[in-house]
Design an enzyme around this catalytic site. Structure first.
Site, PDB file in Angstrom:
ATOM      1  N   CYS A 108       0.859  -1.176   0.000  1.00  0.00           N
ATOM      2  CA  CYS A 108       0.000   0.000   0.000  1.00  0.00           C
ATOM      3  C   CYS A 108       0.904   1.237   0.000  1.00  0.00           C
ATOM      4  O   CYS A 108       1.639   1.479   0.949  1.00  0.00           O
ATOM      5  CB  CYS A 108      -0.893  -0.060   1.238  1.00  0.00           C
ATOM      6  N   CYS A 115      -2.536  14.852   3.330  1.00  0.00           N
ATOM      7  CA  CYS A 115      -3.588  14.872   2.318  1.00  0.00           C
ATOM      8  C   CYS A 115      -4.390  16.151   2.489  1.00  0.00           C
ATOM      9  O   CYS A 115      -4.596  16.620   3.605  1.00  0.00           O
ATOM     10  CB  CYS A 115      -4.510  13.655   2.476  1.00  0.00           C
ATOM     11  N   CYS A 119     -11.376  14.337   4.269  1.00  0.00           N
ATOM     12  CA  CYS A 119     -12.492  13.426   4.510  1.00  0.00           C
ATOM     13  C   CYS A 119     -12.659  13.279   6.025  1.00  0.00           C
ATOM     14  O   CYS A 119     -11.687  13.094   6.747  1.00  0.00           O
ATOM     15  CB  CYS A 119     -12.213  12.068   3.860  1.00  0.00           C
ATOM     16  N   CYS A 122     -11.154  10.142   8.154  1.00  0.00           N
ATOM     17  CA  CYS A 122      -9.802   9.659   7.837  1.00  0.00           C
ATOM     18  C   CYS A 122      -8.772  10.388   8.687  1.00  0.00           C
ATOM     19  O   CYS A 122      -8.789  11.619   8.756  1.00  0.00           O
ATOM     20  CB  CYS A 122      -9.506   9.871   6.352  1.00  0.00           C
ATOM     21  N   GLU A 163      -3.964  11.806  -1.911  1.00  0.00           N
ATOM     22  CA  GLU A 163      -4.894  11.577  -3.015  1.00  0.00           C
ATOM     23  C   GLU A 163      -4.067  11.451  -4.292  1.00  0.00           C
ATOM     24  O   GLU A 163      -3.535  12.449  -4.807  1.00  0.00           O
ATOM     25  CB  GLU A 163      -5.882  12.757  -3.099  1.00  0.00           C
ATOM     26  N   LEU A 217     -16.238   5.842  -2.312  1.00  0.00           N
ATOM     27  CA  LEU A 217     -17.605   6.336  -2.494  1.00  0.00           C
ATOM     28  C   LEU A 217     -18.215   6.729  -1.143  1.00  0.00           C
ATOM     29  O   LEU A 217     -18.580   7.887  -0.931  1.00  0.00           O
ATOM     30  CB  LEU A 217     -18.428   5.248  -3.186  1.00  0.00           C
ATOM     31  N   HIS A 218     -18.390   5.761  -0.274  1.00  0.00           N
ATOM     32  CA  HIS A 218     -18.790   5.973   1.129  1.00  0.00           C
ATOM     33  C   HIS A 218     -20.199   6.486   1.360  1.00  0.00           C
ATOM     34  O   HIS A 218     -20.659   6.534   2.502  1.00  0.00           O
ATOM     35  CB  HIS A 218     -17.787   6.876   1.865  1.00  0.00           C
ATOM     36  N   CYS A 336      -6.583   1.012   6.922  1.00  0.00           N
ATOM     37  CA  CYS A 336      -7.092   2.093   6.073  1.00  0.00           C
ATOM     38  C   CYS A 336      -7.381   3.345   6.890  1.00  0.00           C
ATOM     39  O   CYS A 336      -8.055   3.279   7.914  1.00  0.00           O
ATOM     40  CB  CYS A 336      -8.397   1.688   5.405  1.00  0.00           C
TER      41      CYS A 336
HETATM   42  N1  SAH Z   1      -7.142   9.371  -1.154  1.00  0.00           N
HETATM   43  C1  SAH Z   1      -7.378   8.115  -1.801  1.00  0.00           C
HETATM   44  C2  SAH Z   1      -6.451   7.041  -1.267  1.00  0.00           C
HETATM   45  C3  SAH Z   1      -6.761   6.579   0.151  1.00  0.00           C
HETATM   46  S1  SAH Z   1      -7.201   4.932   0.072  1.00  0.00           S
HETATM   47  C4  SAH Z   1      -8.829   7.751  -1.697  1.00  0.00           C
HETATM   48  O1  SAH Z   1      -9.572   8.521  -1.113  1.00  0.00           O
HETATM   49  O2  SAH Z   1      -9.268   6.761  -2.288  1.00  0.00           O
HETATM   50  C5  SAH Z   1      -7.663   4.558   1.649  1.00  0.00           C
HETATM   51  C6  SAH Z   1      -9.112   4.085   1.776  1.00  0.00           C
HETATM   52  O3  SAH Z   1      -9.418   3.994   3.172  1.00  0.00           O
HETATM   53  C7  SAH Z   1     -10.093   5.094   1.190  1.00  0.00           C
HETATM   54  O4  SAH Z   1     -11.189   4.458   0.640  1.00  0.00           O
HETATM   55  C8  SAH Z   1     -10.488   5.859   2.432  1.00  0.00           C
HETATM   56  O5  SAH Z   1     -11.693   6.534   2.245  1.00  0.00           O
HETATM   57  C9  SAH Z   1     -10.570   4.765   3.453  1.00  0.00           C
HETATM   58  N2  SAH Z   1     -10.491   5.257   4.828  1.00  0.00           N
HETATM   59  C10 SAH Z   1     -10.035   6.447   5.252  1.00  0.00           C
HETATM   60  N3  SAH Z   1     -10.128   6.541   6.586  1.00  0.00           N
HETATM   61  C11 SAH Z   1     -10.646   5.391   7.020  1.00  0.00           C
HETATM   62  C12 SAH Z   1     -10.960   4.880   8.308  1.00  0.00           C
HETATM   63  N4  SAH Z   1     -10.751   5.596   9.402  1.00  0.00           N
HETATM   64  N5  SAH Z   1     -11.481   3.643   8.388  1.00  0.00           N
HETATM   65  C13 SAH Z   1     -11.662   2.897   7.270  1.00  0.00           C
HETATM   66  N6  SAH Z   1     -11.370   3.319   6.029  1.00  0.00           N
HETATM   67  C14 SAH Z   1     -10.875   4.559   5.900  1.00  0.00           C
END
Ligand code: SAH
Length: 364
Positions: A108, A115, A119, A122, A163, A217-218, A336
């Site tokens: 990863c 970043c 979000c 995160c 990102e 997406l979320h 993540c």
């Molecule tokens: N910025 C990119 C790369 C990050 S990938 C993106 O947004 O896709 C990491 C993944 O983990 C993303 O889907 C992100 O939304 C998710 N993520 C972030 N914080 C998290 C958390 N606290 N728990 C679970 N997933 C999370």
């Protein structure tokens, strides 16, 4: 990054190294050989490149350098996951995670220091943003992983800090080096870019890099997604979904992977599942439900396991492939949304994570 007037060859893909060698008055194939030495064989000393003449090596020492970021700590998790803390030339620190899975391995990779997207769920976002990584700093993470593992990883996901589409050029070049037969040879189906949905960059990407697409997406509607993933205010779902559909068009093996973090009472009801099914209609899709990884100070709670399962079954019943992501490396904050590295001069300064000094294993 290039210091003095020397070019760091780790910043160049194979074509660019060939051009660099032609400009020196040398031959393209010598450039190709050097590309192979540094990535495939891991050699970072021109003098060890035995098929390059002494004269050319001396010339290279004058104009080129081989600079990589440095692995400074490794932190192992109970489940075999390892988190690597990597220091950059300017003292910034990023994190890369190695996740073994049976005989396979996933790396990863981070694309930025911190970043900028903010979000709300995160913890990388809480760090603020410092800068983009260079090609050498991105591919350097793969170089380090390959040396540590003794082989190229089987999967690479651009899912670390940052990102990736906000650091477009460097990420595209690095992803192409990952796939290059003279370098890491990772299949185009096994290099994945994960984005929160910077639509214009996504539209540009297809022409330049053939990779797998994951999208954070979320939420199944704009009102909720505006809160969770604020970039949605700029590129709402009616722009994002068609752009993703277009990205996978023309290759039957490709589907968009939709990442969906399950937040208790926020986005995890059966109504949300139904809305999601409607939203994804007509787009080749796979949904990856991510159990929320909490961090100090967060307002969100973890969805109960039964609710995650009910959500997944609802998607499945309507024919959408849905999996729940196994949380890996939780005990070392490698999961993540937990990657923080050490962002210097960040815009938000409160410290939410143990600093590198507190990490358990010092391997350098
Ligand atoms: N910025 C990119 C790369 C990050 S990938 C993106 O947004 O896709 C990491 C993944 O983990 C993303 O889907 C992100 O939304 C998710 N993520 C972030 N914080 C998290 C958390 N606290 N728990 C679970 N997933 C999370």
């Amino acid at each position: 990054m290039t210091t003095d007037s020397k070019t760091n060859l780790f910043d160049l893909d194979c074509k660019e190294i060939e051009t660099f060698f032609l400009d020196l008055g040398s031959k393209a194939f010598h450039g190709r050989n050097v590309f192979k030495w540094i990535h495939k064989h891991g050699v970072t000393d021109f003098d060890a490149m035995t098929d390059i003449s002494k004269r050319l090596r001396e010339q290279l020492l004058q104009v080129a350098e081989l600079n990589l970021p440095q692995l400074i700590f490794e932190q192992p998790a109970l489940d075999g996951t390892r988190k690597w803390l990597i220091e950059l030339k300017d003292g910034q620190r990023i994190e890369t995670v190695y996740i073994p899975d049976g005989g396979r391995s996933t790396i990863c990779v981070s694309s930025q220091v911190g970043c900028a997207l903010d979000c709300s769920f995160c913890s990388t976002a809480q760090q603020g943003f410092n800068r983009n990584l260079s090609v050498s700093e991105i591919i350097g993470q793969v170089w380090i992983a390959t040396r540590e593992l003794g082989e190229s990883p089987s999967n690479i996901v651009m899912m670390g800090m940052g990102e990736p589409l906000a650091n477009f050029d460097a990420v595209v070049t690095a992803m192409n080096i990952m796939q290059d037969d003279l370098a890491y040879m990772v299949s185009k189906y096994r290099v994945t870019i994960s984005t929160s949905g910077i639509v214009p960059a996504l539209e540009k990407l297809k022409a330049l890099s053939d990779v797998s697409l994951a999208v954070s997406l979320h939420a199944p509607d704009n009102a909720l997604r505006d809160q969770l993933v604020p970039i949605n205010q700029k590129y709402p779902l009616e722009m994002l979904i068609p752009a993703c559909r277009e990205f996978v068009r023309g290759d039957k093996r490709r589907k968009v992977t939709w990442e969906y973090v399950m937040l208790d009472g926020v986005n995890d009801s059966l109504q949300h599942a139904k809305a999601l099914i409607r939203l994804l209609e007509g787009t080749p899709s796979k949904v990856n439900l991510i159990p929320f990884n909490p961090f100090p100070g967060t307002q969100y709670r973890v969805s109960p396991e039964e609710r995650v399962e009910a959500f997944r079954m609802r998607l499945k019943r309507s024919g959408i492939v849905a999996t729940t992501r196994k949380t890996r490396g939780e005990d070392i904050d490698a999961a993540c949304g937990q990657l923080v590295g050490k962002v210097r001069d960040r815009s938000r300064r409160e410290l939410r994570r143990p600093e590198a000094e507190n990490l358990k294993v010092n391997i350098r």
